[in-house]
Scaffold this motif. Structure first.
Motif, PDB file in Angstrom:
ATOM      1  N   GLU A  29     -13.483  -1.605  -1.118  1.00 32.78           N
ATOM      2  CA  GLU A  29     -12.943  -1.881   0.616  1.00 32.78           C
ATOM      3  C   GLU A  29     -11.894  -0.974   0.835  1.00 32.78           C
ATOM      4  O   GLU A  29     -10.937  -1.505  -0.125  1.00 32.78           O
ATOM      5  CB  GLU A  29     -13.130  -3.647   0.296  1.00 32.78           C
ATOM      6  CG  GLU A  29     -14.223  -4.125  -0.220  1.00 32.78           C
ATOM      7  CD  GLU A  29     -13.895  -5.646   0.424  1.00 32.78           C
ATOM      8  OE1 GLU A  29     -13.047  -6.111   1.366  1.00 32.78           O
ATOM      9  OE2 GLU A  29     -14.635  -6.576  -0.271  1.00 32.78           O
ATOM     10  N   ARG A  57      -9.746  -3.005  10.961  1.00 35.66           N
ATOM     11  CA  ARG A  57     -10.942  -2.390  11.086  1.00 35.66           C
ATOM     12  C   ARG A  57     -11.010  -2.167   9.205  1.00 35.66           C
ATOM     13  O   ARG A  57     -10.005  -1.170   8.424  1.00 35.66           O
ATOM     14  CB  ARG A  57     -11.914  -0.799  11.822  1.00 35.66           C
ATOM     15  CG  ARG A  57     -12.719  -0.277  11.333  1.00 35.66           C
ATOM     16  CD  ARG A  57     -13.049   0.555  12.067  1.00 35.66           C
ATOM     17  NE  ARG A  57     -12.775   1.958  10.913  1.00 35.66           N
ATOM     18  CZ  ARG A  57     -13.652   2.932  11.572  1.00 35.66           C
ATOM     19  NH1 ARG A  57     -14.711   2.764  12.053  1.00 35.66           N
ATOM     20  NH2 ARG A  57     -13.347   4.089  10.596  1.00 35.66           N
ATOM     21  N   TRP A 103     -20.034  -9.299   6.020  1.00 39.95           N
ATOM     22  CA  TRP A 103     -18.898  -9.715   5.205  1.00 39.95           C
ATOM     23  C   TRP A 103     -18.830 -11.020   5.263  1.00 39.95           C
ATOM     24  O   TRP A 103     -18.875 -11.822   5.857  1.00 39.95           O
ATOM     25  CB  TRP A 103     -17.767  -9.334   5.986  1.00 39.95           C
ATOM     26  CG  TRP A 103     -17.756  -7.738   6.415  1.00 39.95           C
ATOM     27  CD1 TRP A 103     -18.389  -6.584   7.820  1.00 39.95           C
ATOM     28  CD2 TRP A 103     -16.958  -6.388   5.436  1.00 39.95           C
ATOM     29  NE1 TRP A 103     -17.841  -5.321   7.249  1.00 39.95           N
ATOM     30  CE2 TRP A 103     -16.977  -5.422   5.868  1.00 39.95           C
ATOM     31  CE3 TRP A 103     -15.615  -7.166   4.764  1.00 39.95           C
ATOM     32  CZ2 TRP A 103     -16.491  -4.717   5.393  1.00 39.95           C
ATOM     33  CZ3 TRP A 103     -15.093  -5.680   4.306  1.00 39.95           C
ATOM     34  CH2 TRP A 103     -15.229  -4.732   4.896  1.00 39.95           C
ATOM     35  N   CYS A 163     -16.427  -7.690   0.883  1.00 41.50           N
ATOM     36  CA  CYS A 163     -17.467  -7.180   1.182  1.00 41.50           C
ATOM     37  C   CYS A 163     -18.591  -7.294   0.715  1.00 41.50           C
ATOM     38  O   CYS A 163     -18.534  -7.403  -0.476  1.00 41.50           O
ATOM     39  CB  CYS A 163     -17.281  -5.558   0.721  1.00 41.50           C
ATOM     40  SG  CYS A 163     -18.958  -4.785   1.716  1.00 41.50           S
ATOM     41  N   SER A 185     -13.146  -1.572   5.442  1.00 42.45           N
ATOM     42  CA  SER A 185     -14.054  -0.328   5.563  1.00 42.45           C
ATOM     43  C   SER A 185     -15.097  -0.755   4.106  1.00 42.45           C
ATOM     44  O   SER A 185     -13.818  -0.809   3.246  1.00 42.45           O
ATOM     45  CB  SER A 185     -14.004   1.143   5.307  1.00 42.45           C
ATOM     46  OG  SER A 185     -13.373   1.597   6.873  1.00 42.45           O
ATOM     47  N   CYS A 186     -15.686  -0.583   3.786  1.00 43.93           N
ATOM     48  CA  CYS A 186     -16.657  -1.153   2.368  1.00 43.93           C
ATOM     49  C   CYS A 186     -17.476   0.115   2.292  1.00 43.93           C
ATOM     50  O   CYS A 186     -18.211   0.335   3.203  1.00 43.93           O
ATOM     51  CB  CYS A 186     -17.213  -2.654   2.525  1.00 43.93           C
ATOM     52  SG  CYS A 186     -18.431  -2.350   1.025  1.00 43.93           S
ATOM     53  N   GLN A 207     -14.681  -4.501  12.605  1.00 40.68           N
ATOM     54  CA  GLN A 207     -13.853  -4.185  13.573  1.00 40.68           C
ATOM     55  C   GLN A 207     -13.188  -5.521  14.051  1.00 40.68           C
ATOM     56  O   GLN A 207     -14.458  -5.971  14.300  1.00 40.68           O
ATOM     57  CB  GLN A 207     -14.616  -3.550  14.754  1.00 40.68           C
ATOM     58  CG  GLN A 207     -13.632  -3.210  15.823  1.00 40.68           C
ATOM     59  CD  GLN A 207     -11.493  -2.353  15.116  1.00 40.68           C
ATOM     60  OE1 GLN A 207     -12.020  -1.346  14.650  1.00 40.68           O
ATOM     61  NE2 GLN A 207     -11.051  -2.920  15.485  1.00 40.68           N
ATOM     62  N   THR A 237     -21.595   3.398   3.983  1.00 44.82           N
ATOM     63  CA  THR A 237     -20.010   2.279   4.511  1.00 44.82           C
ATOM     64  C   THR A 237     -20.844   1.424   5.671  1.00 44.82           C
ATOM     65  O   THR A 237     -21.961   1.400   6.708  1.00 44.82           O
ATOM     66  CB  THR A 237     -19.520   3.379   5.221  1.00 44.82           C
ATOM     67  OG1 THR A 237     -19.368   4.094   3.960  1.00 44.82           O
ATOM     68  CG2 THR A 237     -18.484   2.383   5.360  1.00 44.82           C
ATOM     69  N   TYR A 284     -19.119  -1.338   8.071  1.00 51.94           N
ATOM     70  CA  TYR A 284     -17.255  -1.453   8.535  1.00 51.94           C
ATOM     71  C   TYR A 284     -17.147  -2.944   9.816  1.00 51.94           C
ATOM     72  O   TYR A 284     -18.154  -3.535  10.118  1.00 51.94           O
ATOM     73  CB  TYR A 284     -16.590  -0.436  10.179  1.00 51.94           C
ATOM     74  CG  TYR A 284     -16.728   1.195   9.172  1.00 51.94           C
ATOM     75  CD1 TYR A 284     -15.275   1.535   9.067  1.00 51.94           C
ATOM     76  CD2 TYR A 284     -18.190   1.579   9.525  1.00 51.94           C
ATOM     77  CE1 TYR A 284     -16.006   2.780   8.180  1.00 51.94           C
ATOM     78  CE2 TYR A 284     -18.258   3.207   9.170  1.00 51.94           C
ATOM     79  CZ  TYR A 284     -16.641   3.351   8.523  1.00 51.94           C
ATOM     80  OH  TYR A 284     -17.191   5.028   8.093  1.00 51.94           O
ATOM     81  N   GLY A 339      -8.836  -1.481   3.818  1.00 46.96           N
ATOM     82  CA  GLY A 339      -8.197  -1.619   5.481  1.00 46.96           C
ATOM     83  C   GLY A 339      -7.542  -2.614   6.175  1.00 46.96           C
ATOM     84  O   GLY A 339      -6.878  -3.629   6.739  1.00 46.96           O
TER      85      GLY A 339
END
Length: 116
Positions: free
Chosen positions: A6, A19, A36, A96, A21-22, A82, A78, A80, A8
């Motif tokens: 992970e 945002r 998430w 994540c 990310s994973c 947001q 990946t 995300y 961000g």
């Protein structure tokens, strides 16, 4: 051997955006649902949102609907998150989760703090 990484998280003002990310890595032959979760101090971990394997079906907890969006890039393994219009009550450690090779795996968690 598989792993979720992970990134961000950080500190933002109310009304701001982040945002997350994973990315899944390792000897992956199958990826299922990805999503998430978050956990605030003294509270249980809760589902924030989840995306199906294709990314065409998504579900969100009521408190984030209209503000948070999950997207998937299956070519990059990946997912995300947001986050827009952030509120202080969104402050939590975000995790994540993904189904990899038929099993459930967790990222290490990333802190999101929304404060003035």
């Amino acid at each position: 051997q598989v792993q979720l990484e992970e990134s961000g998280g950080g500190l933002v003002q109310p009304g701001g955006s982040l945002r997350l990310s994973c990315a899944a890595s390792g000897s992956i032959y199958s990826i299922g649902a990805m999503g998430w979760y978050r956990q605030a101090p003294g509270k249980q971990r809760e589902l924030v949102g989840v995306a199906s394997t294709s990314g065409n079906s998504k579900q969100y907890v009521d408190s984030v609907k209209g503000r948070f969006t999950i997207t998937r890039d299956n070519a990059r393994n990946t997912v995300y998150l947001q986050m827009n219009s952030l509120k202080p009550e969104d402050t939590a450690v975000y995790y994540c989760n993904a189904v990899l090779n038929g099993g459930s795996y967790w990222g290490q968690g990333t802190q999101v703090t929304v404060s003035s």
